[in-house]
Design a protein around this motif. Structure first.
Motif, short mmCIF file in Angstrom:
data_model
loop_
_atom_site.label_atom_id
_atom_site.label_comp_id
_atom_site.label_asym_id
_atom_site.label_seq_id
_atom_site.Cartn_x
_atom_site.Cartn_y
_atom_site.Cartn_z
N LEU A 515 0.79 -1.23 0.00
CA LEU A 515 0.00 0.00 0.00
C LEU A 515 0.82 1.28 0.00
O LEU A 515 0.49 2.25 -0.70
N SER A 516 1.88 1.34 0.80
CA SER A 516 2.53 2.62 1.06
C SER A 516 3.16 3.24 -0.18
O SER A 516 3.40 4.45 -0.22
N ASN A 529 -3.16 6.07 1.94
CA ASN A 529 -3.04 4.61 2.03
C ASN A 529 -4.37 3.97 2.41
O ASN A 529 -4.77 2.95 1.84
N ALA A 546 1.39 -3.66 4.99
CA ALA A 546 1.16 -2.38 5.66
C ALA A 546 1.63 -2.46 7.10
O ALA A 546 1.96 -3.54 7.61
#
Length: 619
Positions: A515-516, A529, A546
């Motif tokens: 995600l980041s 995010n 995450a």
């Protein structure tokens, strides 16, 4: 017909009956206490031959050699070092006793010492010990190998891997479980099965330590995860202590055999007896199984990972899973310093914290320039195997580092990752197959990062085609949607989401996002995010890499699971916001005194901290 083919054919047609106890039968027929059973049998061949022959007459399809303790460690206690010749001689003796019509199983028991990270025996040393025994058994002409009565999943892995690297004959592994349905060092039945069948066991299950009633429960716990035939060899009930101090098994053959069909209903296709069972028990069992329909094995392995303690199912319809990302030295000076120093306290603490915050898996990356990354990965895997119950994701750019982690890990790990780069793909698929790992399928090639979803779909199909040649199914990998930063390409998130939706709903496999990456270079990144996670959840995302300590993200995940129908009756959501879930709470009662800190370090397996605190306590 090769023995392995014959065994598999029999299991498809009917249940395979194994023999009963050897040790208690030897004692009953005159073997004195305190002697080495293996060498005593060589010196008294008529006794052990009589036991083998009686089990053959009772109807057993498989007779175990009397080599349970014929390894280097056990034989050394009796002053013997001729491991291969002892195993060969006992295998030949068994064959002479039962003739050509019965299958002879080379019996391999535990060393009596735990293997790293749970004990002082190095993993490769354990493999050498088992290889030596296996060579002798194979030289003696056994039809199959049975690794049995294992209390330590890492020792079972060492023996199984040694077998796989020595011979291609049929190999089955059985663990022994305590009253709480865990092995002595904490492995649950499902975790043991997931680990062993992925590593190449042809059949797996349990033996000894319990009677048939309790062992049916163990088989039931394994059955939903089964991709190979299950094995059960229970004792004749639990031993009853007599007035003279001896232990006697009192379960009758008829009572013992009465559990036969219950075992079959719970996936067991190979069934025999352990301590206290006699040829009469096998006669009764054979009769009870005469009209039993053997269980059918699923054609593919389940999508499941395991640690040394538990199994974790990769459920595409279940709550979104979180892969804890914190054990990665990028941008973390303190972790970089720990990896350079060879310590693992911080790694262990990060693992425990992420587990408390709700992570389902732990990503492990030790990529610090200038250090021995293979050694660092080995240290991290050993530390986390003790500190956390979560399965690991082995994350490295160097295949040798990945192999180090896979070889030592006492479970079924997830490789991060295998891309379409030809040279790396072939090597890593081979490693995944050898060590039974799942893998993250990363849709990129030597040509760089594909910008569109259609390009990524094509690469996914190509890698899958190659993976199938290595024996993998869609249950064995997770497709990475490939997240690129929105600040450099505003269209990138949409292409990632298209990839996730296609892989989840059309290609029908598990999916993952890191995600980041999407928010890199932008302020207030947690909000981006979390929003991106919500969008991906609606497209069928299975898991996300995450930080589980991120409150915004974890709250959105909980809400998304409810709205996507992944959280039945909003149970997890309500627990989370009622403060009853695995959310980490402030430690108001953190240990303050030195004895309390030592106690906590021991309970959490922080070996480096234990040494440091003990040195302080005696200073």
């Amino acid at each position: 017909m090769k023995a392995a083919t014959k065994i598999k054919k029999i299991i498809r047609e009917r249940c395979l009956v194994l023999d009963g106890a050897t040790g208690t039968e030897l004692q009953r027929r005159g073997m004195p206490t305190g002697v080495c059973p293996e060498t005593w049998c060589i010196d008294n061949p008529l006794v052990i031959s009589g036991i083998h022959e009686d089990y053959r007459k009772a109807g057993a399809d498989v007779i175990y050699t009397c080599t349970f303790g014929a390894n280097r460690v056990k034989l050394a206690q009796y002053g013997r070092s001729d491991v291969e010749s002892i195993n060969r001689e006992l295998a030949l003796l068994t064959r002479r006793a039962v003739g050509p019509g019965v299958l002879v199983a080379g019996d391999i028991g535990p060393m009596g010492r735990f293997v790293e990270p749970f004990g002082d025996v190095l993993f490769d040393e354990a493999m050498d010990i088992f290889r030596e025994q296996i060579r002798g058994l194979v030289a003696g002409g056994v039809d199959l190998l049975v690794i049995e009565t294992m209390m330590d999943i890492q020792e079972a892995r060492a023996a199984l891997l040694a077998a796989r690297e020595t011979t291609d004959i049929f190999t089955m592994v059985t663990m022994t479980f305590e009253a709480g349905e865990r092995t002595l060092n904490g492995t649950e039945p499902a975790a043991a099965l997931v680990t062993l069948q992925s590593l190449g066991a042809d059949a797996a299950g349990c033996n000894c330590s319990t009677g048939p009633a309790e062992m049916v429960g163990l088989a039931s716990a394994m059955n939903p995860f089964r991709a190979v035939p299950l094995v059960a060899k229970p004792n004749a009930g639990m031993p009853q202590l007599q007035s003279d101090g001896s232990a006697v098994f009192t379960m009758t053959p008829e009572e013992f055999a009465g559990y036969g069909k219950s075992f079959v209903e719970n996936g067991v296709g190979l069934l025999g007896g352990c301590c206290g069972t006699t040829p009469d028990h096998i006669v009764a069992l054979k009769k009870a199984l005469n009209d039993a329909t053997p269980p059918v094995c699923p054609r593919t392995r389940p999508a499941a990972l395991s640690s040394c303690r538990k199994a974790v199912v990769i459920d595409r319809g279940g709550p979104l899973m979180i892969v804890g990302e914190r054990i990665n030295p990028t941008g973390k000076p303190s972790l970089q310093e720990e990896l350079r120093s060879g310590r693992t306290d911080l790694i262990s603490r990060m693992g425990r914290e992420q587990e408390r915050h709700g992570a389902d898996l732990l990503d492990v990356n030790v990529g610090v320039p200038g250090i021995d990354q293979k050694k660092a990965m080995a240290n991290a895997v050993k530390a986390l195997s003790v500190a956390s119950s979560l399965p690991l994701v082995i994350d490295a750019s160097d295949p040798d580092v990945i192999e180090t982690g896979l070889r030592l890990y006492p479970g079924r790990a997830l490789i991060n990752s295998i891309s379409g780069e030809t040279s790396r793909m072939e090597r890593l698929l081979g490693l995944a197959r050898r060590y039974g790992a799942m893998f993250i399928l990363l849709p990129l090639t030597e040509g760089g990062v594909p910008e569109t979803a259609d390009e990524r779909k094509s690469i996914v199909r190509n890698i899958y085609r190659e993976a199938r040649r290595h024996g993998f199914s869609k249950n064995d990998f997770v497709v990475d949607g490939l997240v690129m930063t929105v600040s450099s390409n505003p269209a990138a998130p949409a292409e990632t989401l298209k990839t996730v939706e296609w892989a989840s709903h059309r290609f029908r496999c598990a999916t993952l996002l890191g995600l980041s990456n999407v928010s890199f270079g932008l302020p207030e990144r947690p909000w981006l995010n979390a929003a991106f996670l919500a969008m991906a959840q609606s497209g069928g995302l299975t898991m996300a890499i995450a930080d589980p300590a991120g409150e915004e993200l974890m709250n959105i995940k909980a809400a998304g699971d409810v709205l996507d129908g992944r959280d039945t009756d909003a149970e997890r959501y309500c627990r989370r916001f009622a403060g009853l879930s695995g959310i980490a709470k402030k430690q108001t009662d953190a240990p303050s005194t030195l004895p309390e800190r030592i106690h906590r370090a021991v309970m959490e397996g922080s070996r480096d901290e234990i040494v440091s605190l003990l040195e302080r306590s005696v200073a």
